[in-house]
Write a protein that holds these residues in place. Structure first.
Motif, mmCIF file in Angstrom:
data_model
loop_
_atom_site.group_PDB
_atom_site.id
_atom_site.type_symbol
_atom_site.label_atom_id
_atom_site.label_comp_id
_atom_site.label_asym_id
_atom_site.label_seq_id
_atom_site.Cartn_x
_atom_site.Cartn_y
_atom_site.Cartn_z
ATOM 1 N N ASN A 38 0.668 -1.270 -0.069
ATOM 2 C CA ASN A 38 -0.019 -0.008 0.179
ATOM 3 C C ASN A 38 0.937 1.100 0.257
ATOM 4 O OD1 ASN A 38 -2.669 -1.189 0.228
ATOM 5 N ND2 ASN A 38 -2.352 -1.688 2.180
ATOM 6 N N ALA A 39 2.143 1.132 -0.624
ATOM 7 C CA ALA A 39 2.961 2.386 -0.658
ATOM 8 C C ALA A 39 3.850 2.669 -1.833
ATOM 9 C CB ALA A 39 3.660 2.677 0.865
ATOM 10 N N PHE A 40 4.163 3.610 -2.223
ATOM 11 C CA PHE A 40 5.299 3.885 -3.140
ATOM 12 C C PHE A 40 6.454 4.130 -2.208
ATOM 13 C CE2 PHE A 40 1.523 5.338 -5.650
ATOM 14 C CZ PHE A 40 1.794 4.435 -6.752
ATOM 15 N N LEU A 41 7.637 3.330 -2.683
ATOM 16 C CA LEU A 41 8.885 3.644 -1.865
ATOM 17 C C LEU A 41 9.847 4.189 -2.728
ATOM 18 C CD1 LEU A 41 8.393 0.207 0.203
ATOM 19 C CD2 LEU A 41 7.868 2.456 1.004
ATOM 20 N N PRO A 42 10.474 5.113 -2.619
ATOM 21 C CA PRO A 42 10.243 6.347 -1.700
ATOM 22 C C PRO A 42 8.830 7.091 -2.239
ATOM 23 C CG PRO A 42 11.821 7.012 -2.907
ATOM 24 C CD PRO A 42 11.409 5.689 -3.305
ATOM 25 N N GLU A 43 8.202 7.622 -1.226
ATOM 26 C CA GLU A 43 6.948 8.390 -1.473
ATOM 27 C C GLU A 43 7.226 9.419 -2.211
ATOM 28 O OE1 GLU A 43 3.654 10.472 1.087
ATOM 29 O OE2 GLU A 43 4.056 8.358 1.657
ATOM 30 N N VAL A 53 11.633 8.113 -14.893
ATOM 31 C CA VAL A 53 11.559 7.427 -13.447
ATOM 32 C C VAL A 53 10.713 6.012 -13.906
ATOM 33 C CG1 VAL A 53 10.004 7.545 -11.333
ATOM 34 C CG2 VAL A 53 11.057 9.765 -12.114
ATOM 35 N N VAL A 54 11.367 5.336 -13.305
ATOM 36 C CA VAL A 54 10.753 3.710 -13.374
ATOM 37 C C VAL A 54 10.089 3.346 -12.032
ATOM 38 C CG1 VAL A 54 11.380 1.380 -13.909
ATOM 39 C CG2 VAL A 54 12.544 3.186 -15.309
ATOM 40 N N TRP A 55 8.881 2.991 -12.124
ATOM 41 C CA TRP A 55 8.298 2.429 -10.812
ATOM 42 C C TRP A 55 8.401 0.845 -11.177
ATOM 43 C CZ3 TRP A 55 6.795 6.721 -13.079
ATOM 44 C CH2 TRP A 55 6.187 7.852 -12.323
ATOM 45 N N GLY A 56 8.691 0.055 -10.308
ATOM 46 C CA GLY A 56 8.558 -1.435 -10.172
ATOM 47 C C GLY A 56 7.746 -1.978 -9.166
ATOM 48 N N ASN A 57 6.855 -2.826 -9.635
ATOM 49 C CA ASN A 57 6.025 -3.548 -8.644
ATOM 50 C C ASN A 57 6.575 -4.704 -8.220
ATOM 51 O OD1 ASN A 57 4.012 -4.885 -7.436
ATOM 52 N ND2 ASN A 57 2.292 -4.770 -8.683
ATOM 53 N N GLU A 113 9.546 16.362 -18.295
ATOM 54 C CA GLU A 113 10.164 17.463 -18.971
ATOM 55 C C GLU A 113 9.903 18.710 -18.371
ATOM 56 O OE1 GLU A 113 12.316 16.688 -21.036
ATOM 57 O OE2 GLU A 113 11.794 14.751 -21.796
ATOM 58 N N VAL A 114 8.994 18.846 -17.488
ATOM 59 C CA VAL A 114 8.681 19.960 -17.040
ATOM 60 C C VAL A 114 8.980 20.221 -15.547
ATOM 61 C CG1 VAL A 114 6.592 21.615 -16.442
ATOM 62 C CG2 VAL A 114 6.827 20.303 -18.616
ATOM 63 N N PRO A 115 9.770 21.142 -14.918
ATOM 64 C CA PRO A 115 10.014 21.352 -13.386
ATOM 65 C C PRO A 115 8.792 21.502 -12.766
ATOM 66 C CG PRO A 115 10.676 23.003 -14.671
ATOM 67 C CD PRO A 115 10.032 22.311 -15.661
ATOM 68 N N GLY A 116 8.947 21.054 -11.371
ATOM 69 C CA GLY A 116 7.732 21.083 -10.312
ATOM 70 C C GLY A 116 7.432 20.015 -9.674
ATOM 71 N N GLN A 117 6.340 19.929 -9.106
ATOM 72 C CA GLN A 117 5.864 18.745 -8.403
ATOM 73 C C GLN A 117 4.668 18.010 -9.008
ATOM 74 O OE1 GLN A 117 5.685 19.036 -4.068
ATOM 75 N NE2 GLN A 117 3.921 17.321 -3.909
ATOM 76 N N HIS A 118 5.057 16.702 -9.035
ATOM 77 C CA HIS A 118 4.205 16.023 -10.070
ATOM 78 C C HIS A 118 3.366 14.856 -9.098
ATOM 79 C CE1 HIS A 118 5.630 17.329 -13.970
ATOM 80 N NE2 HIS A 118 6.414 17.663 -13.208
ATOM 81 N N ASN A 119 2.312 15.030 -8.445
ATOM 82 C CA ASN A 119 1.588 14.138 -7.513
ATOM 83 C C ASN A 119 0.901 13.164 -8.350
ATOM 84 O OD1 ASN A 119 2.333 15.686 -5.257
ATOM 85 N ND2 ASN A 119 0.821 17.100 -5.996
ATOM 86 N N TYR A 120 0.969 11.862 -7.651
ATOM 87 C CA TYR A 120 0.390 10.713 -8.514
ATOM 88 C C TYR A 120 -0.085 9.725 -7.295
ATOM 89 C CZ TYR A 120 4.669 8.382 -7.325
ATOM 90 O OH TYR A 120 5.744 7.917 -6.733
ATOM 91 N N LEU A 121 -0.897 8.833 -7.511
ATOM 92 C CA LEU A 121 -1.697 7.754 -6.676
ATOM 93 C C LEU A 121 -1.708 6.288 -7.363
ATOM 94 C CD1 LEU A 121 -5.342 7.608 -7.431
ATOM 95 C CD2 LEU A 121 -4.160 9.553 -8.121
ATOM 96 N N PRO A 127 -7.369 4.876 -1.164
ATOM 97 C CA PRO A 127 -7.825 5.105 0.182
ATOM 98 C C PRO A 127 -7.064 4.195 1.317
ATOM 99 C CG PRO A 127 -9.262 3.740 -1.432
ATOM 100 C CD PRO A 127 -8.179 3.981 -2.026
ATOM 101 N N SER A 128 -6.142 3.612 1.024
ATOM 102 C CA SER A 128 -4.958 3.315 1.802
ATOM 103 C C SER A 128 -3.861 4.251 2.008
ATOM 104 C CB SER A 128 -4.635 2.057 1.904
ATOM 105 O OG SER A 128 -5.603 1.064 1.686
ATOM 106 N N GLY A 129 -3.840 5.347 1.374
ATOM 107 C CA GLY A 129 -2.690 6.343 1.389
ATOM 108 C C GLY A 129 -1.667 5.990 0.399
ATOM 109 N N MET A 130 -1.796 5.283 -0.810
ATOM 110 C CA MET A 130 -0.807 5.074 -1.596
ATOM 111 C C MET A 130 -0.712 6.117 -2.758
ATOM 112 S SD MET A 130 0.108 1.603 -3.556
ATOM 113 C CE MET A 130 1.437 1.367 -4.544
ATOM 114 N N VAL A 131 0.173 7.208 -2.214
ATOM 115 C CA VAL A 131 0.370 8.387 -3.123
ATOM 116 C C VAL A 131 1.584 8.794 -2.885
ATOM 117 C CG1 VAL A 131 -1.891 9.279 -2.625
ATOM 118 C CG2 VAL A 131 -0.283 10.070 -1.163
ATOM 119 N N GLY A 132 2.189 9.524 -4.030
ATOM 120 C CA GLY A 132 3.452 9.899 -4.125
ATOM 121 C C GLY A 132 3.735 11.180 -4.910
ATOM 122 N N ALA A 133 4.796 11.481 -5.019
ATOM 123 C CA ALA A 133 5.176 12.915 -5.542
ATOM 124 C C ALA A 133 6.657 12.757 -6.392
ATOM 125 C CB ALA A 133 5.013 14.060 -4.711
#
Length: 138
Positions: A38-43, A53-57, A113-121, A127-133
């Motif tokens: 239930n989490a992205f590591l690191p968040e 960026v590569v996400w791996g399950n 390609e664009v600077p700033g904060q990119h929030n995702y889920l 609902p369990s809080g699995m969000v990241g940036a």
């Protein structure tokens, strides 16, 4: 070998084999951000403009990587596993067909390609809080 010893050995072998199946089988070198139950590591993860960026399950459950479209920089490309153009369509397809699923052992990648904060889920685990940036710097 007596029956009891055989069953104990077989059970241990099955447990070890199954434990390998319960994680995604990816090594830490295969991804930048891991997906646990239930989490992205690191968040939160920082990259420079133009980096991928590569996400791996590496867990045992399916996940999504889906941008919160109103919280990414204005000129940024929307990103979502499954290739969706917005969060609403991604949510609808997840609930209808499991669309955008990243199965255990699979990866998803996106170049920022664009600077700033990119929030995702993760749609099923939001609902369990699995969000990241992703923080993208110049």
């Amino acid at each position: 070998m007596d029956r009891r010893s055989f069953l104990a050995a077989a059970g241990t072998t099955a447990a070890v084999t199954l434990s390998g199946c319960l994680d995604g089988g990816l090594s830490d070198a295969d991804f930048d951000i891991g997906m646990s139950q239930n989490a992205f590591l690191p968040e939160e993860y920082e990259v420079s403009v133009g980096e991928t960026v590569v996400w791996g399950n590496n867990g045992s459950r399916g996940h999504t990587v889906t941008a919160y479209e109103n919280t990414i920089p204005e000129d940024a490309e929307y990103f979502a596993s499954g290739g969706y153009d917005d969060l609403e369509v991604a949510r609808e397809d997840w609930h209808a067909t499991g669309g955008g699923n990243i199965s255990p052992g699979e990866t998803y990648e996106h170049t920022f390609e664009v600077p700033g904060q990119h929030n995702y889920l993760c749609i099923p685990h939001e609902p369990s809080g699995m969000v990241g940036a992703i923080i993208v710097t110049e």
